[in-house]
Design a protein around this motif. Structure first.
Motif, short mmCIF file in Angstrom:
data_model
loop_
_atom_site.label_atom_id
_atom_site.label_comp_id
_atom_site.label_asym_id
_atom_site.label_seq_id
_atom_site.Cartn_x
_atom_site.Cartn_y
_atom_site.Cartn_z
N VAL A 297 0.84 -1.21 0.00
CA VAL A 297 0.00 0.00 0.00
C VAL A 297 0.87 1.25 0.00
CG1 VAL A 297 -1.61 1.36 1.39
CG2 VAL A 297 -2.02 -1.08 1.04
N ALA A 298 1.90 1.27 0.83
CA ALA A 298 2.79 2.44 0.91
C ALA A 298 3.51 2.68 -0.41
CB ALA A 298 3.80 2.25 2.04
N ASP A 299 4.02 1.60 -1.03
CA ASP A 299 4.76 1.76 -2.29
C ASP A 299 3.84 2.25 -3.41
OD1 ASP A 299 6.93 0.90 -0.93
OD2 ASP A 299 7.26 -0.95 -2.09
N VAL A 300 2.62 1.73 -3.47
CA VAL A 300 1.68 2.16 -4.51
C VAL A 300 1.32 3.63 -4.33
CG1 VAL A 300 -0.68 1.89 -5.38
CG2 VAL A 300 0.72 -0.13 -4.94
N PRO B 172 -0.40 8.70 -5.71
CA PRO B 172 -1.16 9.21 -4.55
C PRO B 172 -2.64 9.43 -4.84
CG PRO B 172 0.26 10.93 -5.50
CD PRO B 172 0.65 9.65 -6.16
N LEU B 173 -3.02 9.52 -6.12
CA LEU B 173 -4.43 9.75 -6.46
C LEU B 173 -5.27 8.48 -6.33
CD1 LEU B 173 -4.13 12.10 -9.58
CD2 LEU B 173 -4.48 12.70 -7.18
N TYR B 174 -4.64 7.36 -6.04
CA TYR B 174 -5.35 6.09 -5.89
C TYR B 174 -6.49 6.21 -4.88
CZ TYR B 174 -5.38 0.95 -6.35
OH TYR B 174 -5.71 -0.34 -6.64
N LEU B 175 -6.23 6.93 -3.80
CA LEU B 175 -7.23 7.03 -2.73
C LEU B 175 -8.37 7.97 -3.08
CD1 LEU B 175 -5.02 7.04 0.49
CD2 LEU B 175 -6.20 5.14 -0.62
N GLU B 176 -8.32 8.62 -4.23
CA GLU B 176 -9.48 9.41 -4.67
C GLU B 176 -10.60 8.49 -5.16
OE1 GLU B 176 -8.71 12.52 -7.40
OE2 GLU B 176 -7.25 13.53 -6.12
N PHE B 177 -10.26 7.26 -5.49
CA PHE B 177 -11.23 6.31 -6.01
C PHE B 177 -11.54 5.19 -5.02
CE2 PHE B 177 -8.84 8.17 -9.48
CZ PHE B 177 -9.83 8.57 -10.35
N VAL B 178 -10.58 4.85 -4.18
CA VAL B 178 -10.69 3.70 -3.28
C VAL B 178 -10.33 4.15 -1.87
CG1 VAL B 178 -9.89 1.35 -2.82
CG2 VAL B 178 -9.98 2.19 -5.18
N SER B 179 -11.13 3.75 -0.88
CA SER B 179 -10.79 4.09 0.50
C SER B 179 -9.56 3.31 0.92
CB SER B 179 -11.96 3.75 1.42
OG SER B 179 -12.11 2.35 1.55
N ARG B 180 -8.83 3.85 1.89
CA ARG B 180 -7.61 3.19 2.35
C ARG B 180 -7.93 1.79 2.92
NH1 ARG B 180 -2.37 4.60 3.80
NH2 ARG B 180 -2.78 6.79 3.27
N GLU B 181 -9.05 1.70 3.64
CA GLU B 181 -9.43 0.40 4.21
C GLU B 181 -9.72 -0.61 3.11
OE1 GLU B 181 -12.77 -1.48 7.28
OE2 GLU B 181 -12.93 0.60 6.58
N ASP B 182 -10.49 -0.18 2.11
CA ASP B 182 -10.81 -1.07 0.99
C ASP B 182 -9.54 -1.48 0.26
OD1 ASP B 182 -11.81 -2.36 -1.23
OD2 ASP B 182 -12.99 -0.68 -1.97
N PHE B 183 -8.65 -0.53 0.04
CA PHE B 183 -7.39 -0.80 -0.66
C PHE B 183 -6.58 -1.84 0.11
CE2 PHE B 183 -3.18 1.28 -2.19
CZ PHE B 183 -3.00 0.24 -3.09
N TRP B 184 -6.42 -1.62 1.41
CA TRP B 184 -5.59 -2.53 2.21
C TRP B 184 -6.19 -3.93 2.23
CZ3 TRP B 184 -5.48 -5.83 6.31
CH2 TRP B 184 -4.23 -6.11 6.86
N GLU B 185 -7.51 -4.02 2.39
CA GLU B 185 -8.16 -5.33 2.45
C GLU B 185 -8.02 -6.08 1.13
OE1 GLU B 185 -12.13 -4.62 3.66
OE2 GLU B 185 -11.63 -4.35 5.78
N SER B 186 -8.14 -5.37 0.02
CA SER B 186 -8.00 -6.03 -1.28
C SER B 186 -6.56 -6.50 -1.50
CB SER B 186 -8.44 -5.10 -2.42
OG SER B 186 -7.55 -4.01 -2.56
N VAL B 187 -5.60 -5.70 -1.04
CA VAL B 187 -4.19 -6.10 -1.13
C VAL B 187 -3.95 -7.35 -0.29
CG1 VAL B 187 -1.87 -5.44 -0.37
CG2 VAL B 187 -3.24 -3.84 -1.71
N ARG B 188 -4.50 -7.37 0.91
CA ARG B 188 -4.34 -8.55 1.77
C ARG B 188 -4.95 -9.79 1.11
NH1 ARG B 188 -8.42 -8.38 6.29
NH2 ARG B 188 -9.64 -8.90 4.43
N ASP B 189 -6.17 -9.65 0.60
CA ASP B 189 -6.83 -10.80 -0.03
C ASP B 189 -6.03 -11.30 -1.23
OD1 ASP B 189 -8.81 -10.48 1.84
OD2 ASP B 189 -10.24 -9.54 0.46
N SER B 190 -5.52 -10.37 -2.02
CA SER B 190 -4.77 -10.75 -3.21
C SER B 190 -3.46 -11.44 -2.84
CB SER B 190 -4.51 -9.52 -4.08
OG SER B 190 -3.93 -9.90 -5.31
N LEU B 191 -2.79 -10.92 -1.82
CA LEU B 191 -1.54 -11.55 -1.39
C LEU B 191 -1.78 -12.95 -0.84
CD1 LEU B 191 0.27 -8.54 0.34
CD2 LEU B 191 0.94 -9.67 -1.80
N GLU B 192 -2.82 -13.09 -0.04
CA GLU B 192 -3.13 -14.42 0.50
C GLU B 192 -3.45 -15.40 -0.61
OE1 GLU B 192 -6.31 -13.70 3.22
OE2 GLU B 192 -4.97 -13.20 4.91
#
Length: 419
Positions: free
Chosen positions: A55-58, A63-83
């Motif tokens: 999340v930090a590297d992306v 930085p405009l990523y969070l204009e479309f996706v909430s930080r919580e949603d972003f982190w959870e999707s990253v976690r699911d994808s990594l798992e």
């Protein structure tokens, strides 16, 4: 990030061998499988840490990523994808089919949220790098001598990540196309509802204003263009100067909703003139989107006052008497028959001469001299024709009421004539 739906795999058809990586020798295959299964257990424990890092590297790059996706949603999707990706490494090592359900879900959701596809794919590229680096770290910690086997396994890892990115991209594009189609259908449905006169329904005008990006309470006019067949070469711009235009194509006509701003109907005619190959009728000014239904009806009446093939753009407020005739075709037909019916007994050429003389005389405001000049005849000829018309219709051009009847009957006859 790593792969994840059986459904997506079926959508894409058989997975090309190249995407699953080259098949190592049997011994190396077994060693790679053991290594992947061993490393996956260690990587699962590091998923929260890897999610934070990704999340930090992306966000550092985008930085405009969070204009479309909430930080919580972003982190959870990253976690699911990594798992899912970590599990996938073990599945691939055992020769099992890829599970792409997580990638499919993320691609669909990001398209619905409007995140640019470029940003989504950048996230997957960064995720692939982080997963590979983490894999090297855990293998080096557990068994440094196994790094050579891991390097031979790299192509499998990266091809699997590439497959995931491909699925994300395909699902994203399909979802985007579907959303655009639904959005277009919704806009057309809202516009149709306004044009059908349902603008007074609660919330409809407000919803249409948002969907069409038009002011709810602005000044509008409707232009209805006669088009028996759609002209693919006809320009349909969204703006002409300060005028905003919204088009609705139907089988027998085209409707143009014009947002006037501070402009008037003359500017509409001037703007549409070069675009309209045939006839068109323009309504009076409507106040707000809720008035578009009535404005459409008035524009259709204006168009009806213009005989087919006239190739004119007419304003309703310039042709109100004729509009009264056009608005009541049955009564208009009865008026034409009652007033000018006796002319039906004449030869067609003779009847046309009398009607043309009456029409020209009315256009010349009752001047026999000007009428004669327009018709290239002597003014006594004009008088003789008009006198004959009076005798046949039992009307007098000296009586205002009779002149009104003759004028409206003439309009009814002209409008009823075939094109």
């Amino acid at each position: 990030m790593a792969p994840a739906g059986t459904d997506a795999a079926r959508d894409l058809g058989p997975v090309p061998a190249g995407l699953l990586g080259p098949a190592p020798a049997a011994a190396e295959q077994r060693e790679a499988a053991r290594l992947a299964c061993s490393a996956s257990g260690r990587l699962r424990a590091r998923v929260p840490e890897l999610s934070d890092r990704l999340v930090a590297d992306v966000l550092a790059e985008d930085p405009l990523y969070l204009e479309f996706v909430s930080r919580e949603d972003f982190w959870e999707s990253v976690r699911d994808s990594l798992e899912a990706g970590i599990e996938q490494m073990a599945r691939r090592a055992r020769g099992q089919r890829p599970d792409l359900s997580v990638a499919e879900r993320i691609g669909r959701r990001r398209a619905e949220q409007g995140l640019p596809l470029e940003s989504l794919l950048r996230c997957y590229r960064i995720g692939g790098r982080i997963v590979w680096e983490a894999l090297i770290e855990v293998v080096a910690e557990d068994d440094p001598d196994a790094l050579s086997v891991l390097l031979r396994y790299a192509s499998t890892v990266w091809h699997t990540i590439e497959l995931q990115s491909t699925v994300v991209s395909e699902v994203y594009r399909r979802t985007e196309s579907e959303l655009l189609r639904r959005s277009g259908e919704r806009v057309q449905a809202l516009l149709d509802a306004l044009l059908e006169g349902r603008g007074a329904d609660g919330g409809l005008a407000q919803a249409a204003a948002a969907a069409l990006d038009l002011p709810e309470h602005g000044r509008y006019a409707i232009a209805v263009l006669r088009s028996p067949r759609r002209d693919p070469g006809l320009e349909r711009p969204e703006r002409i100067g300060a005028l905003r235009l919204v088009w609705r194509i139907r089988t027998d006509a085209e409707i143009c909703v014009v947002s006037l701003g501070e402009l008037g109907l003359d500017e509409v005619i001037e703007a549409l003139g070069p675009l309209v190959p045939g006839d068109a009728g323009i309504s009076t000014v409507a106040d707000g989107l809720a008035g578009l239904g009535r404005a459409r009806w008035l524009a259709e009446i204006a168009l009806a006052t213009c005989p087919a093939g006239d190739r004119r753009i007419v304003r309703l407020d310039d042709r109100l008497p004729t509009a009264l005739v056009a608005a009541q075709p049955e009564l208009a037909g009865l008026l034409g028959t009652q007033v000018l019916g006796p002319l039906a007994e004449l030869d067609a050429a003779d009847r046309d001469v009398l009607l043309e003389t009456l029409e020209t005389w009315l256009e010349c405001e009752g001047s026999a001299m000007r009428t004669a000049g327009r018709l290239y005849c002597h003014r006594n000829t004009v008088f003789n024709r008009l006198r004959r018309l009076e005798q046949l219709t039992n009307r007098s051009l000296q009586r205002p009421r009779d002149v009104v009847e003759l004028t409206l009957a003439l309009d009814a006859t002209r409008l009823a004539a075939p094109a």
